[in-house]
Design an enzyme around this catalytic site. Structure first.
Site, PDB file in Angstrom:
ATOM      1  CD  GLU B  58      -2.600   1.212   2.656  1.00  0.00           C
ATOM      2  OE1 GLU B  58      -2.095   0.698   3.671  1.00  0.00           O
ATOM      3  OE2 GLU B  58      -3.713   1.776   2.672  1.00  0.00           O
ATOM      4  CE  LYS B 157      -6.997   1.264   4.240  1.00  0.00           C
ATOM      5  NZ  LYS B 157      -5.749   1.957   4.604  1.00  0.00           N
ATOM      6  CB  CYS B 190      -3.564  -1.413   5.339  1.00  0.00           C
ATOM      7  SG  CYS B 190      -2.482  -0.938   6.707  1.00  0.00           S
TER       8      CYS B 190
END
Lengths: 31, 447
Positions: B58, B157, B190
């Site tokens: 990321e 995300k 993440c």
């Protein structure tokens, strides 16, 4: 069975049902 | 294919200079290409070693030091993969998209699946009540190009980390998966791993075999370090996890790995150098066909135990902003219980010897974590305090000389999502052969 030099040991539980709505969303982000 | 070779690259991303005003598109592309030059070397090396897929981190192509305005020159319009697009072959089909073109060509020329994290921009207008004032959405986005260079997957995300002010939250969660000859893959990013949706949902509802996890994860010791958490998540959820972290020691960002449900195949943790690192490992394509994770009742044992009396007062202490209840261990062996709200944690242990210069506590936390995101936790932990002063319990510490010959840790959890982890002196991960999790919810030593 070897002895371990432990720094930290944890049982890390996530209780999703008690999360506030929309985990991770900052206040007013979409407004 | 019964097995495949997975690769992850921990990349020391070259960051932009901090600026209040946006740079030109040309200047942005200059920095992007410096980073992709490094990724290209890793991709070529991985492909030469037989890797079928590689995951990059990321923020791995231009970093994270942005405002909403200053990231704009770095963004591209990333179309829905349903358009069936090979950017390397048809680079102008969706406007100026040099990053997608270069990634697509790297995938095609090296016959390897590539996952990268970039930013997507989508215009909107006043007919959309949620449209930001600048007339566009900006998304933290994972893209996957297959071995022919085709855009195969796009994921926005869902659970942004609070400091990610440069991006917007997508309105809806996306369960993004793609099929390959070596199994079905899911994607998230993440901080998503902390959520039920999409992290748990994509595994439970779409039955993926492997998860691609790009992260820019800064380790918040002692409890939330990338490698221990990502590896136990793979084990608990019964999938392979390919986790690529950004490398930046000043931000405590390190810790990448390739994890199967049975074992940590390979991992990298380096707080000493500023170098990137390529990791490769062979994995089963469909791990669910070989073993399903044993169902653990995480409170079964703890609810049958009469609380141990420690004979001393508990005291409060913080671990990364969360106020725990601690009780100090005295003696080289013993039984302790510490409780907070609904959670009681029980510990039985035996040390090789009790040292005067090291202090350990048993801790319990049952509450809502509210810093950098809000999520509810129940935690039982045994940890070494930074010094012999009890006020330092919960602060990060790097080494330990006390050795535990036996231990058993359990708690009265009200969730089935419990992730056991053990970190040893030097931040080394305790390998599976040294401990086990019993079906009644005890994390205990083997032997």
């Amino acid at each position: 069975g070897a002895p371990l030099p432990i720094l930290v040991m944890a049982l890390y539980g996530r209780v999703f049902e008690r999360d506030p709505p929309r985990l991770g969303q900052g206040p007013g982000k979409l407004q | 294919m019964d097995t495949f070779i997975a690769a992850v690259y921990e990349h020391a991303v070259i960051l932009p200079n901090k600026t209040e005003s946006p740079v030109s598109t040309e200047e942005a592309l200059l920095l992007i290409n410096k980073n992709i030059d490094i990724l290209e070397s890793a991709i070529k090396l991985a492909a030469r070693q037989g890797a079928h897929i590689i995951v990059t981190p990321e923020d791995g192509i231009y970093g994270w030091i942005f405002t909403r305005e200053t990231i704009y020159p770095y963004l591209e319009d990333i179309p829905d993969p349903e358009v069936n697009w090979i950017p390397c072959r048809d680079p102008r089909r969706f406007g100026y998209t040099p990053v997608q073109e270069r990634l697509s060509c790297l995938a095609k020329e090296n016959s390897i699946y590539i996952m990268a994290n970039i930013g997507d921009k989508k215009p909107c207008n006043a007919t959309d009540p949620h449209c930001p004032p600048d007339g566009r959405y900006q998304y933290n986005t994972n893209v996957v190009f297959d071995s022919k260079g085709r855009l195969t997957a796009r994921y926005h995300k869902y659970n942004l980390f609070e400091p990610e002010i440069q991006f917007d939250f997508p309105k809806d969660s996306e369960l993004v998966t793609f099929d390959t000859p070596f199994g079905k893959f899911g994607i998230f990013t993440c901080f998503d791993i902390f959520s039920y949706d999409p992290a748990v949902v994509v595994v439970k509802d779409t039955q993926v075999d492997s998860v691609l996890l790009p992260t820019a994860w800064y380790n918040t010791l002692p409890l939330l370090s990338a490698v221990p958490f990502h590896s136990v998540w793979a084990r608990a959820m019964g999938v392979n996890v390919l986790a690529a972290n950004t490398h930046n020691t000043s931000m405590h960002m390190t810790g990448s790995g390739i994890y199967s449900p049975e074992a940590v195949r390979v991992y990298h943790y380096d707080m000493e150098t500023e170098s990137g690192q390529l990791l490769l490992s062979e994995l089963r394509s469909r791990p669910r066909q070989h073993a399903t994770p044993a169902e653990v009742n995480w409170s079964a044992y703890a609810r049958t135990v009469k609380p141990f009396s420690s004979g001393q007062a508990d005291f409060p202490g913080k671990i990364y902003f969360d106020e725990f209840s601690f009780t100090k261990l005295t003696g080289s062996a013993g039984n302790y219980t510490v409780c907070q709200k609904d959670l009681c944690c029980h510990l039985t242990y035996k040390m090789s010897e009790s040292r005067m210069d090291e202090v350990y506590v048993l801790g319990a936390f049952d509450g809502l974590h509210t810093v950098e995101g809000q999520y509810y936790l129940q935690i039982c932990t045994l940890l070494k305090c930074q010094t012999t002063n009890s006020r330092t319990c919960g602060e990060p510490v790097g080494s330990a000389f006390t050795k535990f010959e036996e231990f058993s840790l359990s708690g009265t959890f009200r969730t089935k999502y419990v992730f056991p982890q053990i970190v040893l002196s030097g931040s080394q991960l305790a390998l599976e052969r040294y401990y086990e999790v019993s079906r009644d919810g005890r994390l205990r030593s083997r032997g």
